[in-house]
Design a protein around this motif. Sequence first.
Motif, PDB file in Angstrom:
ATOM      1  N   LEU A 377       0.840  -1.097  -0.127  1.00  0.00           N
ATOM      2  CA  LEU A 377      -0.124   0.015   0.129  1.00  0.00           C
ATOM      3  C   LEU A 377       0.789   1.085   0.035  1.00  0.00           C
ATOM      4  O   LEU A 377       0.350   2.487  -0.108  1.00  0.00           O
ATOM      5  CB  LEU A 377      -0.855   0.031   1.172  1.00  0.00           C
ATOM      6  CG  LEU A 377      -1.988  -1.208   1.502  1.00  0.00           C
ATOM      7  CD1 LEU A 377      -2.843  -1.146   2.599  1.00  0.00           C
ATOM      8  CD2 LEU A 377      -3.108  -0.925   0.153  1.00  0.00           C
ATOM      9  N   ASP A 378       2.128   1.140   0.422  1.00  0.00           N
ATOM     10  CA  ASP A 378       3.031   2.230   0.444  1.00  0.00           C
ATOM     11  C   ASP A 378       2.611   3.028   1.419  1.00  0.00           C
ATOM     12  O   ASP A 378       2.825   4.390   1.711  1.00  0.00           O
ATOM     13  CB  ASP A 378       3.208   3.021  -0.874  1.00  0.00           C
ATOM     14  CG  ASP A 378       4.181   2.591  -1.771  1.00  0.00           C
ATOM     15  OD1 ASP A 378       5.133   1.956  -1.328  1.00  0.00           O
ATOM     16  OD2 ASP A 378       3.890   2.417  -3.069  1.00  0.00           O
ATOM     17  N   GLN A 379       1.715   2.651   2.347  1.00  0.00           N
ATOM     18  CA  GLN A 379       1.372   3.490   3.728  1.00  0.00           C
ATOM     19  C   GLN A 379       1.378   2.482   4.782  1.00  0.00           C
ATOM     20  O   GLN A 379       1.076   1.310   4.666  1.00  0.00           O
ATOM     21  CB  GLN A 379       0.108   3.874   3.633  1.00  0.00           C
ATOM     22  CG  GLN A 379      -0.086   4.669   2.403  1.00  0.00           C
ATOM     23  CD  GLN A 379      -1.211   5.747   2.492  1.00  0.00           C
ATOM     24  OE1 GLN A 379      -1.638   6.381   3.520  1.00  0.00           O
ATOM     25  NE2 GLN A 379      -2.200   5.718   1.549  1.00  0.00           N
ATOM     26  N   ALA A 422      -5.883   2.944  -1.081  1.00  0.00           N
ATOM     27  CA  ALA A 422      -4.519   3.121  -1.516  1.00  0.00           C
ATOM     28  C   ALA A 422      -4.499   3.604  -2.960  1.00  0.00           C
ATOM     29  O   ALA A 422      -3.737   4.582  -3.444  1.00  0.00           O
ATOM     30  CB  ALA A 422      -3.962   2.008  -1.286  1.00  0.00           C
ATOM     31  N   HIS A 423      -5.346   3.092  -3.647  1.00  0.00           N
ATOM     32  CA  HIS A 423      -5.516   3.280  -5.129  1.00  0.00           C
ATOM     33  C   HIS A 423      -5.929   4.728  -5.440  1.00  0.00           C
ATOM     34  O   HIS A 423      -5.505   5.478  -6.353  1.00  0.00           O
ATOM     35  CB  HIS A 423      -6.488   2.089  -5.877  1.00  0.00           C
ATOM     36  CG  HIS A 423      -6.642   2.247  -7.332  1.00  0.00           C
ATOM     37  ND1 HIS A 423      -5.206   2.229  -8.011  1.00  0.00           N
ATOM     38  CD2 HIS A 423      -7.629   2.517  -8.208  1.00  0.00           C
ATOM     39  CE1 HIS A 423      -5.790   2.264  -9.339  1.00  0.00           C
ATOM     40  NE2 HIS A 423      -7.123   2.488  -9.349  1.00  0.00           N
ATOM     41  N   ASN A 425      -5.240   7.004  -3.304  1.00  0.00           N
ATOM     42  CA  ASN A 425      -4.256   8.052  -2.749  1.00  0.00           C
ATOM     43  C   ASN A 425      -4.958   8.627  -1.532  1.00  0.00           C
ATOM     44  O   ASN A 425      -4.410   9.872  -1.372  1.00  0.00           O
ATOM     45  CB  ASN A 425      -3.548   8.798  -3.788  1.00  0.00           C
ATOM     46  CG  ASN A 425      -2.639   8.003  -4.625  1.00  0.00           C
ATOM     47  OD1 ASN A 425      -1.837   7.043  -4.287  1.00  0.00           O
ATOM     48  ND2 ASN A 425      -2.493   8.562  -5.851  1.00  0.00           N
ATOM     49  N   LEU A 426      -5.724   8.003  -0.732  1.00  0.00           N
ATOM     50  CA  LEU A 426      -6.405   8.411   0.385  1.00  0.00           C
ATOM     51  C   LEU A 426      -5.244   8.169   1.431  1.00  0.00           C
ATOM     52  O   LEU A 426      -4.455   7.269   1.542  1.00  0.00           O
ATOM     53  CB  LEU A 426      -7.421   7.935   0.877  1.00  0.00           C
ATOM     54  CG  LEU A 426      -8.834   8.021  -0.239  1.00  0.00           C
ATOM     55  CD1 LEU A 426      -9.946   7.254   0.314  1.00  0.00           C
ATOM     56  CD2 LEU A 426      -9.216   9.400  -0.585  1.00  0.00           C
ATOM     57  N   LYS A 427      -5.330   9.131   2.298  1.00  0.00           N
ATOM     58  CA  LYS A 427      -4.125   9.244   3.705  1.00  0.00           C
ATOM     59  C   LYS A 427      -4.821   8.027   4.546  1.00  0.00           C
ATOM     60  O   LYS A 427      -5.744   8.477   4.971  1.00  0.00           O
ATOM     61  CB  LYS A 427      -4.012  10.337   4.136  1.00  0.00           C
ATOM     62  CG  LYS A 427      -3.122  10.326   5.401  1.00  0.00           C
ATOM     63  CD  LYS A 427      -1.700  10.216   4.934  1.00  0.00           C
ATOM     64  CE  LYS A 427      -0.754   9.783   6.187  1.00  0.00           C
ATOM     65  NZ  LYS A 427       0.764   9.398   5.667  1.00  0.00           N
ATOM     66  N   ILE A 428      -4.154   6.957   4.676  1.00  0.00           N
ATOM     67  CA  ILE A 428      -4.757   5.975   5.596  1.00  0.00           C
ATOM     68  C   ILE A 428      -4.093   6.473   7.008  1.00  0.00           C
ATOM     69  O   ILE A 428      -2.431   6.365   7.059  1.00  0.00           O
ATOM     70  CB  ILE A 428      -4.494   4.458   5.247  1.00  0.00           C
ATOM     71  CG1 ILE A 428      -5.026   4.391   4.024  1.00  0.00           C
ATOM     72  CG2 ILE A 428      -4.872   3.450   6.287  1.00  0.00           C
ATOM     73  CD1 ILE A 428      -4.834   3.075   3.131  1.00  0.00           C
ATOM     74  N   ILE A 429      -4.523   6.265   8.059  1.00  0.00           N
ATOM     75  CA  ILE A 429      -3.961   6.548   9.540  1.00  0.00           C
ATOM     76  C   ILE A 429      -4.722   5.313  10.459  1.00  0.00           C
ATOM     77  O   ILE A 429      -5.746   4.971  10.317  1.00  0.00           O
ATOM     78  CB  ILE A 429      -4.700   7.773   9.993  1.00  0.00           C
ATOM     79  CG1 ILE A 429      -3.801   9.009   9.213  1.00  0.00           C
ATOM     80  CG2 ILE A 429      -4.028   7.890  11.363  1.00  0.00           C
ATOM     81  CD1 ILE A 429      -2.394   8.862   9.540  1.00  0.00           C
TER      82      ILE A 429
END
Length: 478
Positions: A377-379, A422-423, A425-429
Amino acid sequence: MFTKEFKDFFKNNKEQVKKKKYWGRYLYTVNFKMIASQVQSGAKVLAIGPWVSDLFDLINSPKGIGIDPCSYSQESLTKPGINIFSDSKQLNEINEKFDYIILSSSIGMMEDILDSFVKLRKFCTPQTRIIATYYNRTWQPFIRFSELLGLRLKTPEMNWVPAQEIENLLYLADFQTIKRSIFCLIPIYIPFFSNFINRFISILPFINLASILTLEISRPLNLSKEKNITPKVSIVVPARNEAGNIKEIVRRLPNFPGGQEIIFVEGGSVDNTKEAIEKVIQDNPNLEIKFLTQKGKGKKDAVETGFGIAQGDIFIILDADLSVPPEALPKFYKALMEDKGEFINGSRMVYPMKGKAMRFLNMLANVFFSKNFSYLLDQRVRDTLCGTKVLRKNDYFSILKNKSYFGNFDYFGDFDLLFGAAHLNLKIIDMPVRYNERIYGQTNIKRWKDGFFLMKMMLVGAFKLKFSWLIPGKYANK
């Protein structure tokens, strides 16, 4: 925006630049392929950097503006609705908002990076995404050596800024970094070999540290107007064989400032879950409680059924087993309202777990999968299967609209949401929660079957999120 040295360079080397002897055609093709993989179809784009006029051939943008110092006429204009300018001063005359702002290899040419970032905010909405690509500074001596050998046209000195410093400059300009990816190990075209290495090998952990290009995606902060409003909340509770928990859920749910609705979705229970929901509705006429029976099977179908009729502006998923306490939900709500992130994901991996809340092997599997999914996910996502997730209604339906990209075999529903976020590009916290042992009923998790399913989802994520960007096509071999 660009330094005088670079402006003069592009002006005085028109013919060489036009033939792409400046950087090399293949390297810019790889760069554009990666950028294009992050842009949603139909988006409005502002692109800044050398040859970005070519980038519009790869993205499906009905309208856009390019600031391309390599463009000296309208001959580079390849699409209607796309305007290309060669001088960055044209930015002062633009009074539009964009879905994406692309900085393609342009940070190294900027006179003042922070000042340039600040000026970009006038083109942003809260949903705008900044996509920047720049050179990995470890390649600085190799690039200079290639210039000495005459393999590359000599350019003015660039800003060789490390990734952490760019993230800091973005933060100072009120942007939050969402993800970062390092790619492209082979900057020249060798048939078959270059594309394979760059697509599958160059982005692997540790190996990617030697790759030449970095992709940074960020979003603007402090543009949201939600701080002065109190949105309604929709809480969807998938409930299968959870009769003993229904009353407690309603009793323990906190009140949200803008009001709330509770949506129970039941399907296939063999206990009296349905009757328990009907009774709690009857006993609480002052509360907005809805009851649905799902037509399909599984939690994913239950969540989609519930959100399909939800009237709130913020969507919350709460598992009916009470393993995550309802009292924790205001923390998720607050994080979303304060713009800490756009997808708030519960994480059970921070605090000690009580009793038999999670078996030891399950915990080991969660750690293994969290590290792998964080890479895909790069997050950073420590817990992929925590049932509690919070996001805005508009973002949920954007994810739903794009879910066919990943296929329709996620019966949990967690990966539809995480992959979809992720696709987009929402910021996941991650939001840490206390994970308690269930007090009623039995878990619906089947360890070995679900473990193989998670392995399958890792492969889906790898090919759809990580390895899909450099797809062979008319640009790949140029």
